[in-house]
Scaffold this active site. Structure first.
Site, mmCIF file in Angstrom:
data_model
loop_
_atom_site.group_PDB
_atom_site.id
_atom_site.type_symbol
_atom_site.label_atom_id
_atom_site.label_comp_id
_atom_site.label_asym_id
_atom_site.label_seq_id
_atom_site.Cartn_x
_atom_site.Cartn_y
_atom_site.Cartn_z
ATOM 1 N N LYS A 11 0.994 -1.435 0.133
ATOM 2 C CA LYS A 11 -0.434 -0.015 0.024
ATOM 3 C C LYS A 11 0.885 1.226 0.330
ATOM 4 O O LYS A 11 1.665 1.290 0.694
ATOM 5 C CB LYS A 11 -0.676 0.098 1.015
ATOM 6 C CG LYS A 11 -1.831 0.787 1.478
ATOM 7 C CD LYS A 11 -2.802 0.666 -0.081
ATOM 8 C CE LYS A 11 -4.442 1.153 0.942
ATOM 9 N NZ LYS A 11 -5.871 0.131 0.169
ATOM 10 N N THR A 56 -4.021 -5.087 1.522
ATOM 11 C CA THR A 56 -3.072 -3.718 1.344
ATOM 12 C C THR A 56 -4.381 -2.882 2.434
ATOM 13 O O THR A 56 -3.421 -1.974 2.705
ATOM 14 C CB THR A 56 -3.212 -3.487 0.168
ATOM 15 O OG1 THR A 56 -4.385 -3.090 -0.384
ATOM 16 C CG2 THR A 56 -2.528 -3.950 -0.756
ATOM 17 N N ASP A 57 -5.632 -2.874 2.644
ATOM 18 C CA ASP A 57 -6.708 -2.133 2.500
ATOM 19 C C ASP A 57 -5.924 -2.598 4.122
ATOM 20 O O ASP A 57 -6.337 -2.011 5.653
ATOM 21 C CB ASP A 57 -7.671 -2.549 2.702
ATOM 22 C CG ASP A 57 -8.385 -1.689 3.252
ATOM 23 O OD1 ASP A 57 -8.770 -0.459 3.165
ATOM 24 O OD2 ASP A 57 -9.066 -2.467 4.768
ATOM 25 N N PHE A 152 32.029 25.904 -13.827
ATOM 26 C CA PHE A 152 32.288 25.310 -14.575
ATOM 27 C C PHE A 152 33.055 25.748 -15.890
ATOM 28 O O PHE A 152 32.598 26.798 -17.477
ATOM 29 C CB PHE A 152 31.300 24.713 -14.945
ATOM 30 C CG PHE A 152 31.175 23.267 -16.061
ATOM 31 C CD1 PHE A 152 31.498 22.333 -14.616
ATOM 32 C CD2 PHE A 152 30.246 23.242 -16.380
ATOM 33 C CE1 PHE A 152 30.889 20.975 -15.544
ATOM 34 C CE2 PHE A 152 30.551 21.976 -17.951
ATOM 35 C CZ PHE A 152 31.110 20.463 -17.593
ATOM 36 N N ARG A 169 29.436 31.186 -11.930
ATOM 37 C CA ARG A 169 27.833 30.686 -13.008
ATOM 38 C C ARG A 169 26.580 31.318 -11.180
ATOM 39 O O ARG A 169 27.170 30.556 -10.297
ATOM 40 C CB ARG A 169 27.274 29.693 -13.490
ATOM 41 C CG ARG A 169 27.988 27.757 -12.533
ATOM 42 C CD ARG A 169 27.918 26.864 -13.639
ATOM 43 N NE ARG A 169 28.158 25.808 -12.295
ATOM 44 C CZ ARG A 169 27.826 24.644 -13.081
ATOM 45 N NH1 ARG A 169 26.920 24.773 -13.843
ATOM 46 N NH2 ARG A 169 28.316 23.753 -11.983
ATOM 47 N N GLN A 213 29.591 17.461 -9.738
ATOM 48 C CA GLN A 213 30.319 16.179 -9.588
ATOM 49 C C GLN A 213 31.233 16.284 -7.588
ATOM 50 O O GLN A 213 31.156 16.047 -7.379
ATOM 51 C CB GLN A 213 31.072 15.847 -10.611
ATOM 52 C CG GLN A 213 30.088 15.194 -11.910
ATOM 53 C CD GLN A 213 30.045 15.782 -12.579
ATOM 54 O OE1 GLN A 213 29.315 17.022 -12.904
ATOM 55 N NE2 GLN A 213 29.986 15.308 -13.735
ATOM 56 N N ASN A 239 20.328 19.941 -12.275
ATOM 57 C CA ASN A 239 21.352 20.915 -12.225
ATOM 58 C C ASN A 239 20.514 22.406 -12.492
ATOM 59 O O ASN A 239 20.145 22.157 -14.340
ATOM 60 C CB ASN A 239 22.755 21.382 -13.369
ATOM 61 C CG ASN A 239 23.194 22.281 -12.956
ATOM 62 O OD1 ASN A 239 22.914 23.459 -12.734
ATOM 63 N ND2 ASN A 239 24.319 22.640 -13.686
ATOM 64 N N HIS A 241 19.778 25.105 -14.489
ATOM 65 C CA HIS A 241 20.111 25.657 -15.182
ATOM 66 C C HIS A 241 19.619 27.345 -15.172
ATOM 67 O O HIS A 241 18.094 27.652 -15.334
ATOM 68 C CB HIS A 241 20.176 25.831 -16.084
ATOM 69 C CG HIS A 241 20.575 24.229 -16.263
ATOM 70 N ND1 HIS A 241 22.475 23.895 -16.333
ATOM 71 C CD2 HIS A 241 20.439 23.166 -17.208
ATOM 72 C CE1 HIS A 241 22.343 22.429 -16.700
ATOM 73 N NE2 HIS A 241 21.002 22.082 -17.135
#
Lengths: 276, 276, 276, 276
Positions: A11, A56-57, A152, A169, A213, A239, A241
């Site tokens: 569930k 699942t109940d 970068f 950046r 990284q 990332n 941007h």
């Protein structure tokens, strides 16, 4: 010939709030829980035999029922209680409990009024088997940004490379991280979560990033080095941007001030850092 | 000591539309592509050396650039072309290309006007390594319902079980399925997708379901038996519960006519069916 | 001095499925309903007097209860029945019922298996007052594209204009439209919806677009002219930009073949077209 | 005969981040902006004449361009600058600028690292016409909860009423509020936003709620009474129901401790409170 391969069922999206009303003020716990069972369930698939299929109940009911007694500490501890409960049925080999916890913080000094704090979501995955428990903790939905000390450059250029190198950046990401613990560590999960999150934020703020990284490595290494209970951490960082708006064409200088923020497409970097 | 574990990086959510304008009418292809690379990237993490890091921006440019020549057939073929392209860099051991394809169908007889057909999303994951290609195809976002011939009974009852047994429930689910091919099979991916989807829908419609588990087995087995190219299929089926509205308390009969449809919580059943 | 201004309250996101099991096959209706009441409710705000406040839970129960008798035709008719029901309480001046209907289509010839058809959502807003009913019908989530016969040129250029003029762009939009009926018209809502949608799609496909604005006018005028029961139609059309990928910089020709599809930012054009 | 009714067009979802790098630390502004113009645009619809149609792409460029000079204070001031800019074109009668602002807070003492604070979103709608500016400010996505001092009783009971009266329920809501200012008030928008939000939270925390309606009145009246610049406030509050889990059937006491939290269906209450 056809055979059944790996399978699990359970569930998901069980939404649970617990309120404890102490003299000094109330406490709110807000969880989303998922239960998944693996084990001797082949006959339910192949023969349509439900005699071993915990509904699942029932899993949902059990989650609410056990919260009264067992949701008194960390979500890892609650996950362990739930996992062990489902293991009592002999057909269950593995019970995996996944919990997301959402934060509420008091409004001012009020004992009974709260504001949802969406700074992040705390996560845990506890798997119970006959051999014991496996615990993974984590954090998600943590959105952070560095407005300087992010670069970068030095990447290879081929016939399809158009990205300019940059020494400054804007770096924005939505952190997802999960970590596992050293075998046999006696972990205070709440304290560990707070401390690991503190290190993650501190190192994110302090370090100089030459790439996503490198950021993962620097943050992950600090977490391994500063927190003896952590065996390994996996970070997944999009990332997101932010491009400098091209205002020069309008005669307006734009020295890293006005950015176009984007979500599509985005970089996606994932790595595990481990205690050797 | 700290070491780097498994890692991958790339670009996600690359949104691409291709239009071919033939004499007999236009053709639209609408994809979301993700690229992920694995290989000799440790120095980018540990030393912050980007000299081998293909920029994710370059991956995006490459996706658009290669679409002109290579997006002429199946998404599996386009994924293979992209994967092989990134393998040309010696630091790359594995290039994984994930593609979702969205459908558009012509409006009437118009050659150049289309309606987005959201019946399902077609998916593919192609991984290119020095050893060749691994291809996984799939379907997602396929929402289906059975209004009879669905039951759930005979399940165990414990102290937390309250669910009534039923021989006639409404079954609704959002199908996600992925499949792998027999080694060495010469697959026509487009034809195979159409045929597998046809079988999936036909068997869903025709079979009597005693549980979602049994449905997965019956559908999966039929796909394995009818499609010689398929080695295994994994299906993930949420059980999107529809509860009979309790109208009897208002003196209104409700013999499986009026339902409350829900999404939280939901069952979740996942299994693989394999050619033995 | 402080006074209470306009106010309304009710229940939203009531999810209801109705299944009728006829000899020739089942029929599925799948609705999301919202109820909102206006009237003499000032005392509930100002004095905290709930004696006239129909509980929103009661509204939910009523929606399911009335579906058994009244959800036998159009959503407009069901909305009218619900609206009239809530008007019986004298403190209610206006009951507004908003309904979204989702489509399911049979899988093959199966009488009891269905696939969710997300081509569009049908909508209705019915307001019941002592003066009678006001009905608005509509369509939403209809995503369409023109791959030729769409232009945008001749627009003014100022110091911030960089967009190139184009005689052949890709036009994509997600249509939302709502319409009202001529006073006193005896409307077959289902037939009218089918016919208006047909006209909308046909004219979208056939016309030459010089702007989204012009498209709205051409489509809206056709709907007014061809459907005598429609008094006015309001269309809201985002312009989901598709930019030609810049491949020339890589030496790859791209004559309106490879596009970057985007959602942020997007144009948004809304206008009403009326029978004079 | 067919005529054109009300119409507007513009650009939505313009995502903009501004970073100011002061000696004492950086400041981040994160906005989503939408521009909509109304005026003499009939010919663009009826005749397909684009000669007066400011391109929505130009609106986007203008938003970024003006951010350099004009995004130095409140979003209301930036909206005013943008609105006035578009009014310079004589065909524009009304320029409406809608801005959402997202918060970032510094991580620790770092001058250049931030965490996205999702406690709420600040909003503004500024409409510029020849007669001047109209300003509406607001807050959205503010999720709050009261764990005591919330009741709902004394409501009418009819044949479809099943809700029990309660003197102690959990009240949770996601606040959206917008407010307008007294004519001629000389408003410090940033200070006013902070003060109004403070009052909203304080009164939410302090008051005893006998209904969501009464809460809106009490909070709204306090805002009107404590903030002389506010002429009226409109609040929209969903009632995000939390139901006490039925654990008694398992022999487990549950005195308002374990709740099932839900989102569908939900109450929805909207009202305006005004300075008389």
């Amino acid at each position: 010939m056809t055979t059944l391969g790996p399978n699990r069922y359970g569930k998901s999206a069980i939404r649970l709030v617990r309120v404890d009303r102490g003299a000094g003020g109330h406490q709110v716990r807000d969880l989303t829980v998922a239960i998944a069972l693996e084990g001797d369930f082949d006959s339910s698939y192949i023969e349509g035999d439900n005699s071993l299929v915990v509904a699942t109940d029932t899993m949902k009911n059990t989650t609410y029922a056990l919260a009264a007694e067992h949701l008194t500490g960390s979500i890892e501890a609650f996950g362990a209680a739930l996992g062990r409960h489902f293991l009592r049925d002999s057909q269950v080999d593995r019970a995996t409990v996944t919990i997301d916890e959402f934060m509420w913080r008091p409004i001012g000094d009020a004992p009974d009024s709260f504001l949802r704090d969406r700074s992040w979501t705390r996560t845990a995955v506890v798997a119970a088997t006959g051999d014991g428990l496996s615990v993974e903790s984590g954090i998600a939905e943590l959105v952070v940004m560095k407005t300087s000390r992010s670069a970068f450059s030095g990447f290879p250029r081929d016939e399809f490379t158009t990205l300019a190198e940059t020494e400054d950046r804007l770096l924005a990401t939505k952190v997802s991280a999960t970590w596992r613990y050293v075998d046999g560590a006696d972990v205070d999960y709440d304290a560990s979560f707070t401390a690991v999150t503190r290190t993650l934020l501190d190192v994110f703020a302090e370090h100089h990033s030459v790439s996503v990284q490198a950021s993962i490595w620097i943050i992950g290494r600090a977490i391994i080095e500063r927190h003896a209970e952590i065996a390994e951490i996996t970070m997944t960082l999009p990332n997101l941007h932010h491009w400098t708006a091209d205002l020069e064409r309008f005669g307006i200088p734009n020295d890293r001030q006005i950015y176009v923020s984007t979500t599509e497409p985005h970089g996606l970097i994932q790595a595990t850092v481990r205690r050797a």
